[in-house]
Scaffold this motif. Sequence first.
Motif, PDB file in Angstrom:
ATOM      1  N   ASP A 121      44.022  16.548  50.119  1.00 31.04           N
ATOM      2  CA  ASP A 121      44.251  15.161  49.746  1.00 31.04           C
ATOM      3  C   ASP A 121      43.440  14.801  48.507  1.00 31.04           C
ATOM      4  OD1 ASP A 121      45.911  14.907  51.912  1.00 31.04           O
ATOM      5  OD2 ASP A 121      44.532  13.700  53.120  1.00 31.04           O
ATOM      6  N   GLN A 122      42.228  15.335  48.413  1.00 29.91           N
ATOM      7  CA  GLN A 122      41.392  15.050  47.252  1.00 29.91           C
ATOM      8  C   GLN A 122      42.016  15.597  45.976  1.00 29.91           C
ATOM      9  OE1 GLN A 122      37.339  16.399  47.570  1.00 29.91           O
ATOM     10  NE2 GLN A 122      36.775  15.637  45.554  1.00 29.91           N
ATOM     11  N   ASP A 123      42.541  16.824  46.037  1.00 30.89           N
ATOM     12  CA  ASP A 123      43.246  17.391  44.879  1.00 30.89           C
ATOM     13  C   ASP A 123      44.369  16.455  44.440  1.00 30.89           C
ATOM     14  OD1 ASP A 123      41.709  19.724  44.855  1.00 30.89           O
ATOM     15  OD2 ASP A 123      43.129  20.836  46.103  1.00 30.89           O
ATOM     16  N   TRP A 124      45.161  16.035  45.403  1.00 26.77           N
ATOM     17  CA  TRP A 124      46.325  15.191  45.141  1.00 26.77           C
ATOM     18  C   TRP A 124      45.899  13.868  44.508  1.00 26.77           C
ATOM     19  CZ3 TRP A 124      51.449  16.316  45.760  1.00 26.77           C
ATOM     20  CH2 TRP A 124      52.354  15.251  45.760  1.00 26.77           C
ATOM     21  N   GLU A 125      44.913  13.222  45.094  1.00 25.94           N
ATOM     22  CA  GLU A 125      44.494  11.907  44.623  1.00 25.94           C
ATOM     23  C   GLU A 125      43.838  11.978  43.246  1.00 25.94           C
ATOM     24  OE1 GLU A 125      42.043  10.703  47.839  1.00 25.94           O
ATOM     25  OE2 GLU A 125      43.738  10.461  49.226  1.00 25.94           O
ATOM     26  N   GLU A 126      42.966  12.957  43.043  1.00 27.67           N
ATOM     27  CA  GLU A 126      42.283  13.067  41.757  1.00 27.67           C
ATOM     28  C   GLU A 126      43.247  13.436  40.641  1.00 27.67           C
ATOM     29  OE1 GLU A 126      39.111  15.827  42.313  1.00 27.67           O
ATOM     30  OE2 GLU A 126      37.795  14.346  43.295  1.00 27.67           O
ATOM     31  N   ALA A 127      44.158  14.363  40.925  1.00 30.53           N
ATOM     32  CA  ALA A 127      45.095  14.785  39.891  1.00 30.53           C
ATOM     33  C   ALA A 127      46.083  13.679  39.544  1.00 30.53           C
ATOM     34  CB  ALA A 127      45.843  16.041  40.336  1.00 30.53           C
ATOM     35  N   PHE A 128      46.587  12.983  40.542  1.00 28.46           N
ATOM     36  CA  PHE A 128      47.521  11.901  40.234  1.00 28.46           C
ATOM     37  C   PHE A 128      46.832  10.758  39.507  1.00 28.46           C
ATOM     38  CE2 PHE A 128      50.995  13.666  42.680  1.00 28.46           C
ATOM     39  CZ  PHE A 128      52.087  13.159  42.002  1.00 28.46           C
ATOM     40  N   LEU A 129      45.586  10.491  39.843  1.00 29.39           N
ATOM     41  CA  LEU A 129      44.855   9.424  39.171  1.00 29.39           C
ATOM     42  C   LEU A 129      44.733   9.711  37.684  1.00 29.39           C
ATOM     43  CD1 LEU A 129      43.140   6.860  39.123  1.00 29.39           C
ATOM     44  CD2 LEU A 129      41.181   8.248  39.846  1.00 29.39           C
ATOM     45  N   LEU A 130      44.302  10.918  37.324  1.00 28.68           N
ATOM     46  CA  LEU A 130      44.095  11.231  35.912  1.00 28.68           C
ATOM     47  C   LEU A 130      45.386  11.620  35.208  1.00 28.68           C
ATOM     48  CD1 LEU A 130      42.096  11.549  33.592  1.00 28.68           C
ATOM     49  CD2 LEU A 130      41.792  13.934  34.290  1.00 28.68           C
ATOM     50  N   ASN A 131      46.192  12.467  35.830  1.00 29.39           N
ATOM     51  CA  ASN A 131      47.366  13.021  35.157  1.00 29.39           C
ATOM     52  C   ASN A 131      48.526  12.053  35.047  1.00 29.39           C
ATOM     53  OD1 ASN A 131      45.747  15.260  35.347  1.00 29.39           O
ATOM     54  ND2 ASN A 131      47.243  16.565  36.355  1.00 29.39           N
ATOM     55  N   ALA A 132      48.622  11.113  35.969  1.00 31.22           N
ATOM     56  CA  ALA A 132      49.787  10.228  35.985  1.00 31.22           C
ATOM     57  C   ALA A 132      49.418   8.749  35.956  1.00 31.22           C
ATOM     58  CB  ALA A 132      50.651  10.535  37.210  1.00 31.22           C
ATOM     59  N   GLN A 133      48.568   8.317  36.882  1.00 28.46           N
ATOM     60  CA  GLN A 133      48.291   6.883  36.969  1.00 28.46           C
ATOM     61  C   GLN A 133      47.602   6.363  35.715  1.00 28.46           C
ATOM     62  OE1 GLN A 133      46.585   5.752  40.688  1.00 28.46           O
ATOM     63  NE2 GLN A 133      46.867   3.575  40.339  1.00 28.46           N
ATOM     64  N   SER A 134      46.709   7.149  35.139  1.00 27.50           N
ATOM     65  CA  SER A 134      46.030   6.690  33.924  1.00 27.50           C
ATOM     66  C   SER A 134      47.008   6.525  32.767  1.00 27.50           C
ATOM     67  CB  SER A 134      44.907   7.659  33.536  1.00 27.50           C
ATOM     68  OG  SER A 134      45.423   8.892  33.071  1.00 27.50           O
ATOM     69  N   ILE A 135      48.047   7.355  32.739  1.00 26.63           N
ATOM     70  CA  ILE A 135      49.075   7.218  31.704  1.00 26.63           C
ATOM     71  C   ILE A 135      49.898   5.954  31.947  1.00 26.63           C
ATOM     72  CG2 ILE A 135      51.196   8.258  30.790  1.00 26.63           C
ATOM     73  CD1 ILE A 135      49.883  10.984  31.137  1.00 26.63           C
ATOM     74  N   GLN A 153      45.201  13.415  28.544  1.00 24.07           N
ATOM     75  CA  GLN A 153      44.328  13.685  29.676  1.00 24.07           C
ATOM     76  C   GLN A 153      45.018  14.590  30.691  1.00 24.07           C
ATOM     77  OE1 GLN A 153      45.595  10.755  28.638  1.00 24.07           O
ATOM     78  NE2 GLN A 153      45.580   9.197  30.229  1.00 24.07           N
ATOM     79  N   GLY A 154      44.215  15.381  31.394  1.00 21.00           N
ATOM     80  CA  GLY A 154      44.807  16.260  32.389  1.00 21.00           C
ATOM     81  C   GLY A 154      43.764  16.989  33.217  1.00 21.00           C
ATOM     82  N   LEU A 155      44.120  17.257  34.459  1.00 16.29           N
ATOM     83  CA  LEU A 155      43.293  17.978  35.416  1.00 16.29           C
ATOM     84  C   LEU A 155      44.188  19.017  36.070  1.00 16.29           C
ATOM     85  CD1 LEU A 155      40.676  18.153  37.201  1.00 16.29           C
ATOM     86  CD2 LEU A 155      41.746  16.424  38.677  1.00 16.29           C
ATOM     87  N   VAL A 156      43.675  20.237  36.259  1.00 13.58           N
ATOM     88  CA  VAL A 156      44.504  21.347  36.753  1.00 13.58           C
ATOM     89  C   VAL A 156      43.949  21.855  38.085  1.00 13.58           C
ATOM     90  CG1 VAL A 156      45.579  23.557  36.206  1.00 13.58           C
ATOM     91  CG2 VAL A 156      44.924  21.998  34.356  1.00 13.58           C
ATOM     92  N   PRO A 157      44.325  21.233  39.208  1.00  9.71           N
ATOM     93  CA  PRO A 157      43.926  21.787  40.501  1.00  9.71           C
ATOM     94  C   PRO A 157      44.612  23.134  40.727  1.00  9.71           C
ATOM     95  CG  PRO A 157      44.734  19.531  40.726  1.00  9.71           C
ATOM     96  CD  PRO A 157      45.112  20.007  39.365  1.00  9.71           C
ATOM     97  N   VAL A 158      43.879  24.074  41.297  1.00  8.42           N
ATOM     98  CA  VAL A 158      44.422  25.401  41.573  1.00  8.42           C
ATOM     99  C   VAL A 158      44.737  25.507  43.059  1.00  8.42           C
ATOM    100  CG1 VAL A 158      43.947  27.877  41.547  1.00  8.42           C
ATOM    101  CG2 VAL A 158      43.154  26.419  39.669  1.00  8.42           C
TER     102      VAL A 158
END
Length: 235
Positions: A90-104, A77-82
């Motif tokens: 803050d939304q970029d940070w929270e959404e990306a960490f949720l999918l890219n790291a916390q879900s793992i 899984q992964g999300l690529v904020p630009v």
Amino acid sequence: MGKLSGKKALVIAAGQGIGRAIAKAFQKEGAEVLAATLHPEKLRAVCPAVALDARDKVAVFHLIGGLERLDCLVNAQGLVPVGGLLEASDQDWEEAFLLNAQSIFWSMQAAVPKMQAQGDGCVINIASVAAFKAVPERFVYSTTKAAVVAMSRAAALELAPYGVRVNAICPGTVETPSLRERAGGEDGLAAFAARQPLGRLGQPEEIAGLAVYLASDEGRFATGGAFVVDGGMSL
């Protein structure tokens, strides 16, 4: 053929791109593959698939907890904020960490007890070369992928006594539907390709080949690695 015969694998985010290529490669090599994706209908012609939102902790634990055996867990899984530091929200940070790291983090917590009880198993987390090489306009993404590498290495050390291996794969720029969407056309794709000294984009199957090795008995001495497959981008 048959490098993964008898093994049971779960590939999260297998709907397209690298995850899909890994699911197909594992099945080709004899593994019993369950693919988890937001859109399982895209995969059912390839291998068994179930719906999963990896951002839902309860759903992740429910899916993995229902598996009788699990030899290999793949997190693709992964999300690529630009954007850079000053553009990141803050939304970029929270959404990306949720999918890219916390879900793992959640999927490993759910899967590892099964593997410890088996005395064997492997986890493969898809990170990125951006964990090591600064990439313009990828501040949040790079940070999350560095977290994936750190999690993988910490877990590998902790789990080695139980026979459980954890590795990260760090691709460079790979031609996927997500990349094509971000590129916005052939000129954009050409610019992405130019970042690699080999002068081309990577293919999902080239990442999947490494995943097969790490999941197979040939890769049993590999743990704690962050394997860079980037066409020379990090040189």
